[in-house]
Motif scaffolding. Structure first.
Motif, PDB file in Angstrom:
ATOM      1  N   LEU A  77       0.842  -1.194   0.000  1.00 57.70           N
ATOM      2  CA  LEU A  77       0.000   0.000   0.000  1.00 57.70           C
ATOM      3  C   LEU A  77       0.873   1.238   0.000  1.00 57.70           C
ATOM      4  O   LEU A  77       1.904   1.286   0.661  1.00 57.70           O
ATOM      5  N   ASP A  78       0.446   2.236  -0.721  1.00 57.49           N
ATOM      6  CA  ASP A  78       1.177   3.485  -0.642  1.00 57.49           C
ATOM      7  C   ASP A  78       0.708   4.265   0.587  1.00 57.49           C
ATOM      8  O   ASP A  78      -0.327   3.978   1.181  1.00 57.49           O
ATOM      9  N   ALA A  80      -0.458   7.288   1.027  1.00 57.81           N
ATOM     10  CA  ALA A  80      -1.685   8.085   0.915  1.00 57.81           C
ATOM     11  C   ALA A  80      -2.919   7.206   1.123  1.00 57.81           C
ATOM     12  O   ALA A  80      -3.868   7.606   1.812  1.00 57.81           O
ATOM     13  N   THR A  81      -2.918   6.013   0.538  1.00 61.25           N
ATOM     14  CA  THR A  81      -4.056   5.107   0.694  1.00 61.25           C
ATOM     15  C   THR A  81      -4.208   4.677   2.140  1.00 61.25           C
ATOM     16  O   THR A  81      -5.322   4.656   2.684  1.00 61.25           O
ATOM     17  N   LEU A  82      -3.109   4.357   2.769  1.00 67.29           N
ATOM     18  CA  LEU A  82      -3.143   3.946   4.170  1.00 67.29           C
ATOM     19  C   LEU A  82      -3.611   5.086   5.072  1.00 67.29           C
ATOM     20  O   LEU A  82      -4.426   4.885   5.974  1.00 67.29           O
ATOM     21  N   GLU A  83      -3.131   6.286   4.824  1.00 63.73           N
ATOM     22  CA  GLU A  83      -3.532   7.434   5.633  1.00 63.73           C
ATOM     23  C   GLU A  83      -5.012   7.747   5.454  1.00 63.73           C
ATOM     24  O   GLU A  83      -5.723   8.024   6.427  1.00 63.73           O
ATOM     25  N   THR A  84      -5.498   7.654   4.241  1.00 63.87           N
ATOM     26  CA  THR A  84      -6.921   7.893   3.978  1.00 63.87           C
ATOM     27  C   THR A  84      -7.781   6.855   4.681  1.00 63.87           C
ATOM     28  O   THR A  84      -8.812   7.181   5.282  1.00 63.87           O
ATOM     29  N   TYR A  85      -7.356   5.611   4.628  1.00 61.73           N
ATOM     30  CA  TYR A  85      -8.108   4.541   5.290  1.00 61.73           C
ATOM     31  C   TYR A  85      -8.172   4.780   6.793  1.00 61.73           C
ATOM     32  O   TYR A  85      -9.226   4.660   7.414  1.00 61.73           O
TER      33      TYR A  85
END
Length: 136
Positions: A77-78, A80-85
């Motif tokens: 996972l990048d 940004a995706t992890l932070e958004t989740y």
């Protein structure tokens, strides 16, 4: 009941007839046709070998399907995706995240984060909830 005697009753003709003198030289005709025909013989051991190879190929393909599926799904996972989740998950708070960190993770965070004095002063001066930031 009337007694039934097979020898005395009239016989019914079957309707099937063989040609005259058909069975006189029947065996000679059959042997002649057998000798004329070249039958292709497939040995049994080659057929077993072929079936074994087909079975082995099917088993290899069946075992490769889960490996290929797992290989395609295992992408990192990048950030940004992890932070958004994590941002939109309301049931996760900062204490849950801290509890899951190892010492290696904490050391990696300390190496990556470099705070300058000016940046820290700007954040503290612009924040209306300075008391909450200090207590945390």
């Amino acid at each position: 009941m009337k007694t039934f005697k097979l020898e005395n009753e009239p016989k019914i003709k079957t309707g099937f007839k063989s040609p005259d003198h058909y069975f006189d030289d029947f065996s000679a005709k059959v042997f002649q046709q057998i000798n004329e025909r070249d039958a292709k013989v497939i040995p049994i051991y080659k057929r077993k070998q072929l079936m074994t190879m087909i079975a082995a190929a099917v088993i290899v393909i069946a075992l490769m399907i889960p490996i290929v599926n797992n290989y395609n799904k295992s992408r990192e996972l990048d950030e940004a995706t992890l932070e958004t989740y994590l941002t939109y998950q309301s049931n996760i708070n900062q204490y849950d995240l801290i509890r899951e960190l190892d010492t290696k993770d904490i050391e990696a965070i300390n190496k990556n984060v470099v705070l300058e004095q000016e940046t820290l002063e700007d954040v503290l001066s612009s924040s209306p909830n300075i008391e909450n930031l200090i207590s945390e």
